[in-house]
Write a protein that holds these residues in place. Structure first.
Motif, short mmCIF file in Angstrom:
data_model
loop_
_atom_site.label_atom_id
_atom_site.label_comp_id
_atom_site.label_asym_id
_atom_site.label_seq_id
_atom_site.Cartn_x
_atom_site.Cartn_y
_atom_site.Cartn_z
N GLY A 240 0.83 -1.21 0.00
CA GLY A 240 0.00 0.00 0.00
C GLY A 240 0.86 1.25 0.00
O GLY A 240 0.57 2.22 -0.69
N GLY A 241 1.94 1.24 0.79
CA GLY A 241 2.87 2.38 0.81
C GLY A 241 3.55 2.58 -0.53
O GLY A 241 3.72 3.72 -0.99
N MET A 242 3.93 1.47 -1.18
CA MET A 242 4.55 1.59 -2.51
C MET A 242 3.58 2.18 -3.52
O MET A 242 3.94 3.06 -4.29
CB MET A 242 5.04 0.21 -2.99
CG MET A 242 6.28 -0.27 -2.30
SD MET A 242 7.01 -1.78 -2.97
CE MET A 242 5.73 -2.63 -3.80
N ILE A 243 2.36 1.69 -3.51
CA ILE A 243 1.35 2.18 -4.46
C ILE A 243 1.05 3.65 -4.18
O ILE A 243 0.97 4.46 -5.11
CB ILE A 243 0.08 1.32 -4.38
CG1 ILE A 243 0.37 -0.08 -4.93
CG2 ILE A 243 -1.08 1.97 -5.12
CD1 ILE A 243 -0.71 -1.09 -4.65
N PHE A 244 0.90 4.02 -2.90
CA PHE A 244 0.63 5.40 -2.54
C PHE A 244 1.76 6.32 -2.98
O PHE A 244 1.52 7.37 -3.57
CB PHE A 244 0.41 5.52 -1.02
CG PHE A 244 0.13 6.92 -0.58
CD1 PHE A 244 -1.09 7.51 -0.83
CD2 PHE A 244 1.10 7.65 0.08
CE1 PHE A 244 -1.35 8.81 -0.43
CE2 PHE A 244 0.86 8.95 0.49
CZ PHE A 244 -0.37 9.53 0.23
N SER A 245 3.02 5.92 -2.73
CA SER A 245 4.14 6.77 -3.12
C SER A 245 4.24 6.90 -4.64
O SER A 245 4.57 7.96 -5.16
CB SER A 245 5.46 6.25 -2.55
OG SER A 245 5.79 4.99 -3.13
N TYR A 246 3.91 5.81 -5.36
CA TYR A 246 3.90 5.88 -6.82
C TYR A 246 2.84 6.88 -7.30
O TYR A 246 3.10 7.71 -8.17
CB TYR A 246 3.62 4.50 -7.41
CG TYR A 246 3.43 4.51 -8.90
CD1 TYR A 246 4.52 4.61 -9.75
CD2 TYR A 246 2.17 4.44 -9.45
CE1 TYR A 246 4.35 4.63 -11.12
CE2 TYR A 246 1.98 4.47 -10.81
CZ TYR A 246 3.08 4.56 -11.65
OH TYR A 246 2.90 4.59 -13.01
#
Length: 123
Positions: free
Chosen positions: A95-101
């Protein structure tokens, strides 16, 4: 553990029919989604077209949505938190990776557009 039900093949997709479990996640989730759609379809199947909006309207209310979210949170807690599963850690990481992307995406698009304009001016 691999237990598979009947598999149908179409031109571009494979469909798993039944409640078979293959792997650790995917098909079970698809089966739950299919069951929800099937339940909704069965609810509206016998209704006249003019009756469907009256059946769907309560499902779009704020209270119904709040209850559905609470039910989902309760199910998530029962499935992952109470069983001491490590999957919530993975959910947070992905979720953090997707949010930062998604946060960085507008900047990257502007950068790409500027690079393309620069390339067109130099050619």
């Amino acid at each position: 553990m691999v237990v598979a039900a009947q598999v149908e093949q179409s031109e571009t997709h494979s469909y798993i029919i039944g409640s078979g479990r293959v792997g650790s996640r995917g098909p079970r989730r698809r089966s739950e989604e299919a069951m929800a759609l099937r339940r909704f379809y069965n609810e509206i199947k016998g209704k006249k077209v003019s009756e469907v909006p009256e059946h769907v309207k309560p499902m779009l209310s704020l209270n119904y949505i709040k209850r559905a979210i609470q039910r989902g949170m309760d199910n998530y807690h029962a499935k992952y938190i109470e069983t001491d599963s490590p999957e919530p850690i993975f959910h947070v990481c992905f979720g953090g990776m997707i949010f930062s992307y998604l946060v960085a995406l507008p900047h990257e698009r502007r950068h790409l557009e500027h690079a393309q304009q620069h390339a067109q001016q130099n050619h």
